[in-house]
Design a protein around this motif. Structure first.
Motif, PDB file in Angstrom:
ATOM      1  N   MET A   2       0.858  -1.177   0.000  1.00  0.00           N
ATOM      2  CA  MET A   2       0.000   0.000   0.000  1.00  0.00           C
ATOM      3  C   MET A   2       0.901   1.236   0.000  1.00  0.00           C
ATOM      4  O   MET A   2       1.808   1.339   0.800  1.00  0.00           O
ATOM      5  N   ARG A   3       0.610   2.145  -0.914  1.00  0.00           N
ATOM      6  CA  ARG A   3       1.357   3.400  -0.988  1.00  0.00           C
ATOM      7  C   ARG A   3       0.589   4.475  -0.248  1.00  0.00           C
ATOM      8  O   ARG A   3      -0.590   4.697  -0.500  1.00  0.00           O
ATOM      9  N   ILE A   4       1.265   5.146   0.669  1.00  0.00           N
ATOM     10  CA  ILE A   4       0.679   6.238   1.436  1.00  0.00           C
ATOM     11  C   ILE A   4       1.382   7.514   0.999  1.00  0.00           C
ATOM     12  O   ILE A   4       2.603   7.586   0.951  1.00  0.00           O
ATOM     13  N   HIS A   5       0.583   8.513   0.674  1.00  0.00           N
ATOM     14  CA  HIS A   5       1.118   9.794   0.226  1.00  0.00           C
ATOM     15  C   HIS A   5       0.527  10.891   1.093  1.00  0.00           C
ATOM     16  O   HIS A   5      -0.694  10.967   1.245  1.00  0.00           O
ATOM     17  N   LEU A   6       1.390  11.726   1.668  1.00  0.00           N
ATOM     18  CA  LEU A   6       0.923  12.879   2.431  1.00  0.00           C
ATOM     19  C   LEU A   6       1.016  14.106   1.540  1.00  0.00           C
ATOM     20  O   LEU A   6       2.085  14.402   0.999  1.00  0.00           O
ATOM     21  N   ASP A   7      -0.087  14.798   1.378  1.00  0.00           N
ATOM     22  CA  ASP A   7      -0.156  15.967   0.515  1.00  0.00           C
ATOM     23  C   ASP A   7       0.613  17.120   1.155  1.00  0.00           C
ATOM     24  O   ASP A   7       0.210  17.651   2.173  1.00  0.00           O
ATOM     25  N   ALA A   8       1.737  17.475   0.544  1.00  0.00           N
ATOM     26  CA  ALA A   8       2.577  18.548   1.077  1.00  0.00           C
ATOM     27  C   ALA A   8       1.924  19.912   0.943  1.00  0.00           C
ATOM     28  O   ALA A   8       2.241  20.842   1.682  1.00  0.00           O
ATOM     29  N   SER A   9       0.970  20.046   0.010  1.00  0.00           N
ATOM     30  CA  SER A   9       0.319  21.343  -0.186  1.00  0.00           C
ATOM     31  C   SER A   9      -0.740  21.618   0.890  1.00  0.00           C
ATOM     32  O   SER A   9      -1.146  22.748   1.077  1.00  0.00           O
ATOM     33  N   ASP A  10      -1.171  20.578   1.587  1.00  0.00           N
ATOM     34  CA  ASP A  10      -2.149  20.732   2.658  1.00  0.00           C
ATOM     35  C   ASP A  10      -1.407  21.140   3.918  1.00  0.00           C
ATOM     36  O   ASP A  10      -0.488  20.463   4.346  1.00  0.00           O
ATOM     37  N   GLY A  11      -1.805  22.238   4.513  1.00  0.00           N
ATOM     38  CA  GLY A  11      -1.117  22.738   5.687  1.00  0.00           C
ATOM     39  C   GLY A  11      -1.645  22.194   6.992  1.00  0.00           C
ATOM     40  O   GLY A  11      -1.250  22.634   8.048  1.00  0.00           O
ATOM     41  N   GLY A  12      -2.549  21.230   6.933  1.00  0.00           N
ATOM     42  CA  GLY A  12      -3.139  20.688   8.145  1.00  0.00           C
ATOM     43  C   GLY A  12      -2.155  19.857   8.940  1.00  0.00           C
ATOM     44  O   GLY A  12      -1.056  19.548   8.493  1.00  0.00           O
ATOM     45  N   PRO A  13      -2.555  19.461  10.149  1.00  0.00           N
ATOM     46  CA  PRO A  13      -1.694  18.620  10.978  1.00  0.00           C
ATOM     47  C   PRO A  13      -1.361  17.304  10.286  1.00  0.00           C
ATOM     48  O   PRO A  13      -2.178  16.761   9.533  1.00  0.00           O
ATOM     49  N   LEU A  14      -0.174  16.786  10.531  1.00  0.00           N
ATOM     50  CA  LEU A  14       0.277  15.560   9.881  1.00  0.00           C
ATOM     51  C   LEU A  14      -0.653  14.386  10.155  1.00  0.00           C
ATOM     52  O   LEU A  14      -0.933  13.594   9.255  1.00  0.00           O
ATOM     53  N   TYR A  15      -1.164  14.260  11.382  1.00  0.00           N
ATOM     54  CA  TYR A  15      -2.027  13.121  11.678  1.00  0.00           C
ATOM     55  C   TYR A  15      -3.317  13.190  10.878  1.00  0.00           C
ATOM     56  O   TYR A  15      -3.837  12.163  10.435  1.00  0.00           O
ATOM     57  N   GLU A  16      -3.845  14.404  10.636  1.00  0.00           N
ATOM     58  CA  GLU A  16      -5.059  14.547   9.823  1.00  0.00           C
ATOM     59  C   GLU A  16      -4.776  14.222   8.364  1.00  0.00           C
ATOM     60  O   GLU A  16      -5.587  13.595   7.692  1.00  0.00           O
ATOM     61  N   ARG A  17      -3.611  14.646   7.872  1.00  0.00           N
ATOM     62  CA  ARG A  17      -3.238  14.348   6.491  1.00  0.00           C
ATOM     63  C   ARG A  17      -3.035  12.852   6.296  1.00  0.00           C
ATOM     64  O   ARG A  17      -3.448  12.286   5.278  1.00  0.00           O
ATOM     65  N   LEU A  18      -2.427  12.196   7.284  1.00  0.00           N
ATOM     66  CA  LEU A  18      -2.231  10.756   7.200  1.00  0.00           C
ATOM     67  C   LEU A  18      -3.573  10.033   7.262  1.00  0.00           C
ATOM     68  O   LEU A  18      -3.831   9.124   6.464  1.00  0.00           O
ATOM     69  N   ALA A  19      -4.444  10.440   8.179  1.00  0.00           N
ATOM     70  CA  ALA A  19      -5.776   9.822   8.286  1.00  0.00           C
ATOM     71  C   ALA A  19      -6.539   9.993   6.976  1.00  0.00           C
ATOM     72  O   ALA A  19      -7.201   9.067   6.506  1.00  0.00           O
ATOM     73  N   SER A  20      -6.441  11.157   6.365  1.00  0.00           N
ATOM     74  CA  SER A  20      -7.118  11.425   5.102  1.00  0.00           C
ATOM     75  C   SER A  20      -6.606  10.506   3.995  1.00  0.00           C
ATOM     76  O   SER A  20      -7.380   9.960   3.205  1.00  0.00           O
ATOM     77  N   SER A  21      -5.300  10.310   3.941  1.00  0.00           N
ATOM     78  CA  SER A  21      -4.712   9.438   2.930  1.00  0.00           C
ATOM     79  C   SER A  21      -5.148   7.990   3.132  1.00  0.00           C
ATOM     80  O   SER A  21      -5.492   7.291   2.174  1.00  0.00           O
ATOM     81  N   LEU A  22      -5.170   7.542   4.370  1.00  0.00           N
ATOM     82  CA  LEU A  22      -5.600   6.179   4.671  1.00  0.00           C
ATOM     83  C   LEU A  22      -7.093   6.001   4.389  1.00  0.00           C
ATOM     84  O   LEU A  22      -7.515   4.986   3.840  1.00  0.00           O
ATOM     85  N   ARG A  23      -7.883   7.012   4.746  1.00  0.00           N
ATOM     86  CA  ARG A  23      -9.334   6.972   4.490  1.00  0.00           C
ATOM     87  C   ARG A  23      -9.593   6.839   2.993  1.00  0.00           C
ATOM     88  O   ARG A  23     -10.424   6.052   2.554  1.00  0.00           O
ATOM     89  N   ALA A  24      -8.865   7.610   2.193  1.00  0.00           N
ATOM     90  CA  ALA A  24      -9.019   7.554   0.735  1.00  0.00           C
ATOM     91  C   ALA A  24      -8.657   6.167   0.207  1.00  0.00           C
ATOM     92  O   ALA A  24      -9.336   5.635  -0.680  1.00  0.00           O
ATOM     93  N   ALA A  25      -7.607   5.557   0.758  1.00  0.00           N
ATOM     94  CA  ALA A  25      -7.201   4.217   0.326  1.00  0.00           C
ATOM     95  C   ALA A  25      -8.282   3.188   0.640  1.00  0.00           C
ATOM     96  O   ALA A  25      -8.498   2.247  -0.125  1.00  0.00           O
ATOM     97  N   ILE A  26      -8.975   3.375   1.746  1.00  0.00           N
ATOM     98  CA  ILE A  26     -10.056   2.460   2.119  1.00  0.00           C
ATOM     99  C   ILE A  26     -11.266   2.669   1.218  1.00  0.00           C
ATOM    100  O   ILE A  26     -11.847   1.724   0.698  1.00  0.00           O
ATOM    101  N   VAL A  27     -11.642   3.926   1.006  1.00  0.00           N
ATOM    102  CA  VAL A  27     -12.829   4.236   0.199  1.00  0.00           C
ATOM    103  C   VAL A  27     -12.661   3.809  -1.249  1.00  0.00           C
ATOM    104  O   VAL A  27     -13.578   3.254  -1.845  1.00  0.00           O
ATOM    105  N   ASP A  28     -11.474   4.020  -1.829  1.00  0.00           N
ATOM    106  CA  ASP A  28     -11.330   3.680  -3.250  1.00  0.00           C
ATOM    107  C   ASP A  28     -10.875   2.237  -3.491  1.00  0.00           C
ATOM    108  O   ASP A  28     -10.662   1.835  -4.623  1.00  0.00           O
ATOM    109  N   GLY A  29     -10.752   1.469  -2.424  1.00  0.00           N
ATOM    110  CA  GLY A  29     -10.500   0.045  -2.578  1.00  0.00           C
ATOM    111  C   GLY A  29      -9.053  -0.386  -2.620  1.00  0.00           C
ATOM    112  O   GLY A  29      -8.763  -1.562  -2.799  1.00  0.00           O
ATOM    113  N   ARG A  30      -8.123   0.526  -2.451  1.00  0.00           N
ATOM    114  CA  ARG A  30      -6.714   0.116  -2.427  1.00  0.00           C
ATOM    115  C   ARG A  30      -6.417  -0.737  -1.201  1.00  0.00           C
ATOM    116  O   ARG A  30      -5.491  -1.544  -1.198  1.00  0.00           O
ATOM    117  N   VAL A  31      -7.212  -0.534  -0.132  1.00  0.00           N
ATOM    118  CA  VAL A  31      -7.122  -1.349   1.076  1.00  0.00           C
ATOM    119  C   VAL A  31      -8.524  -1.873   1.340  1.00  0.00           C
ATOM    120  O   VAL A  31      -9.469  -1.096   1.460  1.00  0.00           O
TER     121      VAL A  31
END
Length: 116
Positions: A1-30
């Protein structure tokens, strides 16, 4: 599984990581029942503090996306994937936004406003 943190998003790292993982779950990568990387392993891979990863995992647990099992790790708890209507709608929405020149921050703002 590839996890990518969006550098352009200025939010907290944990929120960016959660968002990336959530997207992987929703689109079926996980998929449902699949195990996420151990927090320490993911932290080392992304060069993050292990507590940042754990906070993202707890956030997803609180949303019901994953289950946390002490000593056994994090497991996807939702049956979502690339065949769901939600994943298709998200991809359609992003495609439509791109066609109309709406950038990601503006689209996210519109979604947040509509979600309230």
């Amino acid at each position: 599984m590839r996890i990518h943190l969006d550098a352009s998003d200025g939010g907290p790292l944990y929120e960016r990581l959660a968002s990336s993982l959530r997207a992987a779950i929703v689109d079926g990568r996980v998929g449902y029942g699949e195990r996420l990387p151990a927090a320490r392993t993911l932290a080392e891979h992304l060069e993050l503090n292990v507590h940042t990863v754990l906070r993202a995992y707890r956030m997803l647990r609180d949303e019901g996306m994953i289950e946390l099992h002490p000593g056994r790790g994090a497991v996807v708890a939702k049956r979502l994937g690339h065949r769901t209507a939600l994943a298709g709608a998200i991809h359609d929405l992003v495609d439509e936004a791109r066609l109309n020149g709406v950038d990601a921050p503006a689209l996210i703002s519109l979604i947040r406003e509509a979600y309230r």
